[in-house]
Design an enzyme around this catalytic site. Structure first.
Site, PDB file in Angstrom:
ATOM      1  N   TRP A 177       3.617  49.494  40.659  1.00 25.87           N
ATOM      2  CA  TRP A 177       4.694  50.035  41.510  1.00 25.87           C
ATOM      3  C   TRP A 177       5.994  50.147  40.730  1.00 25.87           C
ATOM      4  O   TRP A 177       6.737  51.110  40.891  1.00 25.87           O
ATOM      5  CB  TRP A 177       4.857  49.179  42.763  1.00 25.87           C
ATOM      6  CG  TRP A 177       3.655  49.214  43.645  1.00 25.87           C
ATOM      7  CD1 TRP A 177       2.868  48.155  44.003  1.00 25.87           C
ATOM      8  CD2 TRP A 177       3.055  50.368  44.273  1.00 25.87           C
ATOM      9  NE1 TRP A 177       1.843  48.578  44.807  1.00 25.87           N
ATOM     10  CE2 TRP A 177       1.933  49.929  44.987  1.00 25.87           C
ATOM     11  CE3 TRP A 177       3.374  51.730  44.286  1.00 25.87           C
ATOM     12  CZ2 TRP A 177       1.119  50.796  45.720  1.00 25.87           C
ATOM     13  CZ3 TRP A 177       2.563  52.596  45.014  1.00 25.87           C
ATOM     14  CH2 TRP A 177       1.454  52.135  45.720  1.00 25.87           C
ATOM     15  N   LYS A 221       3.361  46.175  54.734  1.00 25.53           N
ATOM     16  CA  LYS A 221       2.761  44.996  54.110  1.00 25.53           C
ATOM     17  C   LYS A 221       3.023  43.757  54.959  1.00 25.53           C
ATOM     18  O   LYS A 221       2.151  42.936  55.133  1.00 25.53           O
ATOM     19  CB  LYS A 221       3.333  44.777  52.706  1.00 25.53           C
ATOM     20  CG  LYS A 221       3.286  46.009  51.804  1.00 25.53           C
ATOM     21  CD  LYS A 221       1.891  46.359  51.330  1.00 25.53           C
ATOM     22  CE  LYS A 221       1.750  47.790  50.837  1.00 25.53           C
ATOM     23  NZ  LYS A 221       2.404  48.107  49.595  1.00 25.53           N
ATOM     24  N   ASP A 255      12.483  46.332  44.977  1.00 24.22           N
ATOM     25  CA  ASP A 255      11.418  46.714  45.899  1.00 24.22           C
ATOM     26  C   ASP A 255      10.769  45.413  46.376  1.00 24.22           C
ATOM     27  O   ASP A 255      10.153  44.700  45.585  1.00 24.22           O
ATOM     28  CB  ASP A 255      10.403  47.589  45.143  1.00 24.22           C
ATOM     29  CG  ASP A 255       9.153  47.921  45.966  1.00 24.22           C
ATOM     30  OD1 ASP A 255       9.043  47.462  47.109  1.00 24.22           O
ATOM     31  OD2 ASP A 255       8.293  48.656  45.423  1.00 24.22           O
TER      32      ASP A 255
END
Ligand SMILES: *Cc1c(COP(=O)(O)O)cnc(C)c1O
Length: 361
Positions: A101, A195, A171
């Protein structure tokens, strides 16, 4: 069939009470005669829903008044572009590459300016967090970017890097609301909610006000400007209204559970059960350097791909879903987000113990 133990990395398990409450309110939201899905985002009722959600999040995270909370769309991945478009005043930013990511965000930033890799753990398949205590950061870097919890590899920054005064952008998709956080250390904290908070389709951006300006890169679409969303309290256009409503319920659930301190204790307790077993097992091994282990995503392997596959299949049959590791890593991964009950982890370990006994040579 009842509910199984869902170890998915995302979209992921949500608190059962939240789902039940949403089910109860599905056809008629508190006497409105309609579902939240069906109501105008400009109605009084919805205004209360989104305002309460923001107020509860501010309370839970102790967000100072000089930060805006934005409920946006496009997932975490859209932020990979939105961040440089809005923050790269000098067209230069530093990225710490600790997994896929972070790498995707780094590559996206290169479209807009000079993205510099300040540190990386690619040399050991992202199984650790690089030393970030004395990074070489160019003076004119607009920000330093991290992926705080690496969902795929199971590592976590603790604490965040020393950015030497540069704005920290993080993030936090897979560790959002999993433990207390000092918001003042960050310029931007953002995460997709699927999530740990709610249904896919919402991304929450917590951004310091001085970073919200008209001065975006040329060609930045209106919808990708933080300012337009901040000025309109996340109601510039139709927001992901139902998703925000569920997030609001999860915030209330966290408050009821005792807030982020209680979440952290619970998450530590759950993770310890699993990590302790991995450390004692002769068959299963954790893949991450101990000090960098995530509380949320726990990857592990047997070292034998066939045995891994057998384990995943038998676990599934026994009611433990989504334990297969990420397609790029193999092995197994148990994501044990806030809503995973302690019994889920205890039972998984019990199952692993039994599997080890039955399959020992
Ligand atoms: C899942 C995930 C993403 C991608 O989220 P999307 O909402 O699918 O764009 C980005 N970063 C992290 C850390 C993630 O876990």
């Amino acid at each position: 069939m009842g509910r199984i133990y869902n170890f998915s990395a995302g979209p992921a398990v949500l608190p059962e009470e939240v789902l039940q409450e949403a089910a109860d309110e599905m056809l008629d939201y508190r006497g409105c005669g309609m579902s939240v899905m069906e109501m105008s985002h400009r109605s009084k009722v919805y205004e209360t829903i989104i305002k309460e959600a923001e107020a509860d999040l501010r309370e839970i995270m102790n967000i100072p008044d000089n930060y805006k909370v934005l409920f946006l769309q496009g997932g975490a991945s859209q932020q990979f572009a939105m961040i440089p478009m809005n923050l790269m005043k000098n067209r230069k930013a530093g990225y710490i590459v600790t997994g896929q990511w972070a790498k995707k965000a780094f590559q996206e930033a290169k479209i807009y300016g000079e993205a510099i890799e300040l540190a990386s753990s690619a040399d050991k398949t992202f199984s650790y967090i690089p030393d970030c205590s004395d990074l070489d950061i160019p003076e004119d870097c607009d920000y330093v970017y991290i992926c705080e919890n690496n969902t795929i590899y199971g590592t976590k920054f603790k604490p965040p890097p020393d950015t030497k005064g540069h704005t920290l952008v993080a993030d936090v998709s897979s560790c959002f609301l999993s433990e207390p956080v000092d918001v003042t250390k960050y310029g931007v904290i953002y995460g997709g909610v699927q999530k740990n908070i709610g249904p896919a389709g919402v991304v929450i951006v917590i951004i310091r006000e001085d970073l919200i300006t008209e001065d975006t890169l040329p060609g930045t679409p209106t919808m990708l400007k933080y300012k337009i969303h901040a000025d309109n309290n996340s109601l510039y256009n139709t927001p992901p209204a139902y998703g925000i409503y569920i997030c609001g319920k999860v915030f209330k659930w966290i408050k009821k559970m005792g807030g982020l301190t209680a979440m952290k204790e619970r998450n530590e307790k759950k993770a310890k059960i699993l990590y302790d077993f991995l450390d004692e097992s002769k068959m299963f091994k954790g893949t991450v350097v101990k000090k960098d282990r995530s509380l949320m995503n726990v990857p592990f392997v047997t070292g034998d791909a066939e045995l891994d596959a057998k384990f995943v299949a038998e676990a599934k049959a026994a009611g433990f879903e989504n334990l297969k590791g990420h397609r790029t890593v193999g092995g197994m991964r148990a994501s044990i987000y806030n809503a995973m009950p302690i019994e889920g982890v205890e039972k998984l370990v019990e199952f692993m113990r039994k599997f080890e006994k039955e399959n020992a040579e």
